[in-house]
Enzyme design. Structure first.
Site, short mmCIF file in Angstrom:
data_model
loop_
_atom_site.label_atom_id
_atom_site.label_comp_id
_atom_site.label_asym_id
_atom_site.label_seq_id
_atom_site.Cartn_x
_atom_site.Cartn_y
_atom_site.Cartn_z
N MET A 145 0.84 -1.19 0.00
CA MET A 145 0.00 0.00 0.00
C MET A 145 0.87 1.24 0.00
SD MET A 145 -2.92 1.13 2.72
CE MET A 145 -3.36 2.88 2.85
N CYS A 146 0.70 2.06 -1.00
CA CYS A 146 1.45 3.30 -1.09
C CYS A 146 0.67 4.43 -0.40
CB CYS A 146 1.68 3.67 -2.55
SG CYS A 146 2.47 2.36 -3.51
#
Lengths: 275, 275, 275, 275
Positions: free
Chosen positions: D1-2
Site C-alpha cells: 500500500m502506497c
C-alpha cells in the site's frame, strides 16, 4: 583527482554549467579532457544559495553522468552562487558524507587534491579541530578535515589567514610524521557573498585553477555571443579545468595564490602557509 | 560499449579474474585499454554456478571499481562457471534489472553491443516474446529483449539455432522500420554446463571477442607460470578484451562465428542469421 | 533500535535464518514483532567465516527486505559462523561504513543500543582509541567507536575484560559530561572461534537478548522437527528477538551478563563495568 | 500500500507538507498511522511545477525518511502544484523508473493500489498502449501501465473519460483472464493546471482518499491558525491519509468518484468504468 566549479554572478540555472556546455562538468566527469587522468565516477555534489539562511546541498554517490535526479535539479534550480564537485576518491569510502561541497552554517567548501599519507597524520589533525566543531564532522576525508581545521583557525573571520594557518599546520604535522610534501590542493570556499579560491601545493606544482575573464571584456571581444548578454559584468566562474574552447575566456591562477571574487574589483593575492 | 567475461573450468575464486590481474575486469571498468572508448561505470553484474539448481546473480548500479561488496563477494565465492559484465549504458536506465547477466531458470545471458534504433523496434520485438515468458521480463534493455526472444525461439533446446533465429528476426524487424544495420553483438549464454559465445553484427565489423588458448598448450609454452598449474586442461576464459599480456594466450573469435565451450573438444562454427 | 543475530554451529545457508523462517531477520526488518517499535529500514549487514583468514562482510544501505542481492547471497553462502544486523539509525548517517557488523582482522562486532549524547562525548572517546587503530575507523557511529575502544583495551586477548573496561570508560566519560545513563547495549563479537554476547545498560533495563536452547535438548523435546536433525549439539543462535514460536527454544540472557559460545560447555558470566 | 499527496494553491515550500507537519508524508512513510499496515520504505518521488514547460521529478529508491537529499530539496523548492508519493512495492522491482509520480509531457500521474494478477494480464494491457507512446514506458509497474493506457485513451483531452475507459479495459482484460476483482486504486493526475483525483475499486471498497476543506471555511473556523492566513481560498490538498488532527479539515471522497481541483468551484463526479 577531482574536478570542481564555482559560479558567482547573475542567477542562472545550474544546468547551464553542469549539463549543457561542451566540456560541462558532467561531460568532464565521464571523459577527462587532457590526457590520461582518471574518471570522476565516485559521486558528486552541488551546493547553492537562494533566499534561505543556509545553502542547500545535493550529494550523491552515483556517477554524475548517469544521475537523473541531478539533471532534474540542475534544470529546476537557479542561483546566483553555487558550487559543484565531481569526485575521484583517493581512497576514502564512497558515501554521501564524503562528497563535496561540505557545509557548515552559511559556508561551503570543496577541494581537489589530497593530504599525503592521510591515515598516518589524520589523528593529529582531527585532534586539533575545536571541540565545539568536532561533532559536526560527518565523513572521513582529508578534504573535510581541512575544512574543520580552517574553521577552527578562523575561517569565518579571516578566510585567507585561516587557510594559510590550516595549510601551515598540515605541512608541519606531515613533516613531523616524515611526509616530504604533505599537501596538494585547489580549494574553493564561500560564505554566500564572496568566493575564495586557493591554489597551493607543497611541491609548488599545484593542480590547475582558472578564473573566467571579466564579462565586460568578454562581451566586448565577442559581441555576437548571445548567452553572455544577460550576465552581469561581475559574473565569474572558477574551475579546475576550462569549460569550453572560447579563446581568452580563461585566466590561470598562478601557483601559490588566492583569488577573491567579490563586489567591485576582484583580488589576487599571494598565498603563504603560516606556521 | 560494455565488457564481459565468461569462465569455465577448474573452480576458482571470482576475484582471480575480476579483481587481481592487471587488466582485470574491474581494472577495465575504470580505464579502457585500447584508445578512446567509454568508461564502464553504469553498473555491473556477476552470475555463478555452484551446487544449487539455478545460478546466483549479484548486480549493482554502482561502478564496479568502487563497490566494496563486489570485492568481498569475489573473494568469498568460488565457482567452476561464472559470467561477469560491466555496463556502459547506451541509453536505457541505470537500474539493477537492466544489468547483465540476465537469468532465466538455469540459463544466464550477457551482451555487448546494441539493437540500433531500439525504441523504434522495441514494441514489435517484445510482442514476439512468448506469452508464458513475457511476465519474466524485468528490465527495459535491448539485451534482455534479445534473451527472451532467443528463449522463445528455442534457446533451451538448440542454442545456436535459437540465436540465429533471434538475430534473423531482429534484422528483419529493423529493416521493416528502415534501420540499415539493426544489430551489433557479442553474446555469451550458458546452461551451467556448456558456454556459447557469439560474435556477429549486421555490418560485419563486430566488437572483439577472445578465447583463451587451451590450458595444456599454455602450460607447455609457459612451464614456469605457477598459477596455470592448478587449472584443468579444459579451463577456458572468453572475454570481450584480453585480460593480460601473455603472448599467445588469446585467440580472436572470427567475425560471424559462435564458439562452444564443452567437455571434450570445443567447437567453432559459422554463425548465420535465419529468416 | 537495531536487531541482530549470531549463528555458530553446523554450516548452514545464511538464508535459513535470514530469509526463510517466520520471524526471520528480514521479516523482522519490516514488521516489528512486539508492539510499537521502529522499522529497521536503514541498512543491514552480514559477516561470515569460511576458510579464509578474515571474515567476509556484505553491507548495504537499502532496507534488507527489498535487497535482491542479499537474498542471492544468503542462498549461495554457507557458513558455520555468521553475524547479521539490521539497522534503525539513531541519528548518524545512512552509509555502508556505518552498518554492522564491523570488522577488524579476524574480529566482527555488532551492537544494538546507543551511547547517549554521543555527539557530546564522541571526541573524548575517539581520542582514547590507540594511535595504531585510529586510521582503521571508517564510519561515524557510536557502535564502531565502542569496537575500537574495546580493541584498544585488549579485546583480542581478553574480550570480557576489554568490554568491561570499554563500558566503564564510556560511563565515566558520560558522567564527566553530565550524562546520567551513558550506555545501552547488547553486543556480539567473535574471533571466528568463539562468540561473546553482552547485555548491559547504565539503567539496568537492557534491550532483550536470547540464546537458543541446546540442540540436544531441543531434539529430545521435538523429535519430529526434521530441520533440527542435521544440526550439531553445539549449534547456537543468539538473537535480539526470538525468530519463531517454538516453545522453550529460547532462553533470555539475564541483565548485566555475558554469554560465551565455545566448544564444550558454554558459559554465562556476570558483566561488571571496570573503572 | 502506497501513500500520496497532491497540492494545488498558493506556492509553498514542499517541506511544509512533506517534512514539517505531524503526520507529514515522510512521517507516514515510517509509521503507518492507523493499525497494522505496511511500512512505505520502497522509494519515493516528488514532482513539481514551476515556470518550466514540463514538471520536474525527483525519485529515489531509498526510504523517504532517511534521504537527506529529499529534505534539502523540499526545503529549497517552492511550488504552486506538486505531487509526492511513497512506495510500498506490491512485487515489482525497487528502482527509480518504478517510483511515482510518472511524467509524460506536462502530465504527472501517481497511484495507490494495484492491478490484481498483473503478471498474468500485463502483456494484453501493454499491447493496447499506442505505438507512439510505447517507447516512453520506462518501468515495469502496473501503475505506469495504467498511465500509458489512459494516455492512449485520451487523457490529455478528456481525463475523466480516459480514466473511465482505462479502468473499463483493465477490468475487461482481468475478467478474460479469470481475475474476479481486477483493480484497486486511488489515482491523481494533473496537467499543471487542474488536478484529477480518482477513487475506485472493482470490489467497491477502495482505499481512502481525502480532500482538504475549502480554505475560506477553514479560516473562518480557525481564525487563530497563522499558517492558514497566507494560503489562497482555492488552495487544496488531496491525500491518501489525513496529514494532521485538525477537526473538520478533511473530507472523504466517496467511493467511485472523481474530484477535480480547478480555478473556481471544484467538482465531484461519479466515476463509472466504460466498456
Amino acid at each position: 583527482m577531482c574536478r570542481w566549479l564555482a559560479y558567482s554572478g547573475s542567477p542562472i540555472k545550474l544546468e547551464e554549467l553542469l549539463v549543457k556546455r561542451a566540456h560541462s562538468l558532467i561531460d568532464q566527469s565521464l571523459h577527462a579532457r587532457q590526457g590520461a587522468t582518471t574518471t570522476n565516477g565516485d559521486g558528486f555534489g552541488v551546493g547553492w544559495y537562494d533566499d534561505a539562511e543556509t545553502p542547500s546541498v545535493y550529494r550523491s554517490t552515483h556517477p554524475a553522468w548517469n544521475d537523473r535526479n541531478l539533471r532534474e535539479l540542475a534544470a529546476a534550480v537557479s542561483s546566483p552562487l553555487f558550487f559543484a564537485h565531481i569526485r575521484a576518491s583517493t581512497g576514502t569510502a564512497i558515501q554521501e558524507t564524503n562528497t563535496h561541497p561540505f557545509r557548515y552554517g552559511r559556508w561551503l567548501w570543496m577541494h581537489n587534491g589530497l593530504i599525503r599519507e592521510f591515515p598516518r597524520v589524520k589523528r593529529d589533525l582531527v585532534l586539533a579541530v575545536d571541540e565545539s566543531l568536532f561533532p559536526s564532522i560527518e565523513g572521513t576525508t582529508d578534504s573535510e578535515t581541512m575544512f574543520y581545521l580552517a574553521l577552527t583557525m578562523g575561517l569565518e573571520d579571516d578566510p585567507v589567514a585561516a587557510v594559510e594557518r590550516m595549510v601551515g599546520f598540515v605541512e608541519q604535522t606531515g613533516h613531523e610524521h616524515g611526509v616530504d610534501l604533505p599537501i596538494q590542493m585547489t580549494i574553493a570556499t564561500t560564505d554566500g557573498q564572496k568566493v575564495w579560491a586557493f591554489r597551493y601545493s607543497s611541491e609548488g606544482k599545484s593542480r590547475s585553477l582558472f578564473f573566467s575573464t571579466r564579462m565586460d571584456t568578454l562581451k566586448a571581444l565577442y559581441p555576437d555571443i548571445e548567452e553572455l548578454e544577460g550576465l552581469s559584468d561581475e559574473t565569474r566562474v572558477i574551475v579546475s579545468e576550462p569549460l569550453g574552447d572560447l579563446p581568452s575566456a580563461w585566466n590561470e591562477v598562478p601557483e601559490a595564490h588566492v583569488g577573491i571574487v567579490e563586489p567591485g574589483a576582484d583580488e589576487l593575492l599571494p598565498f603563504v602557509p603560516r606556521a
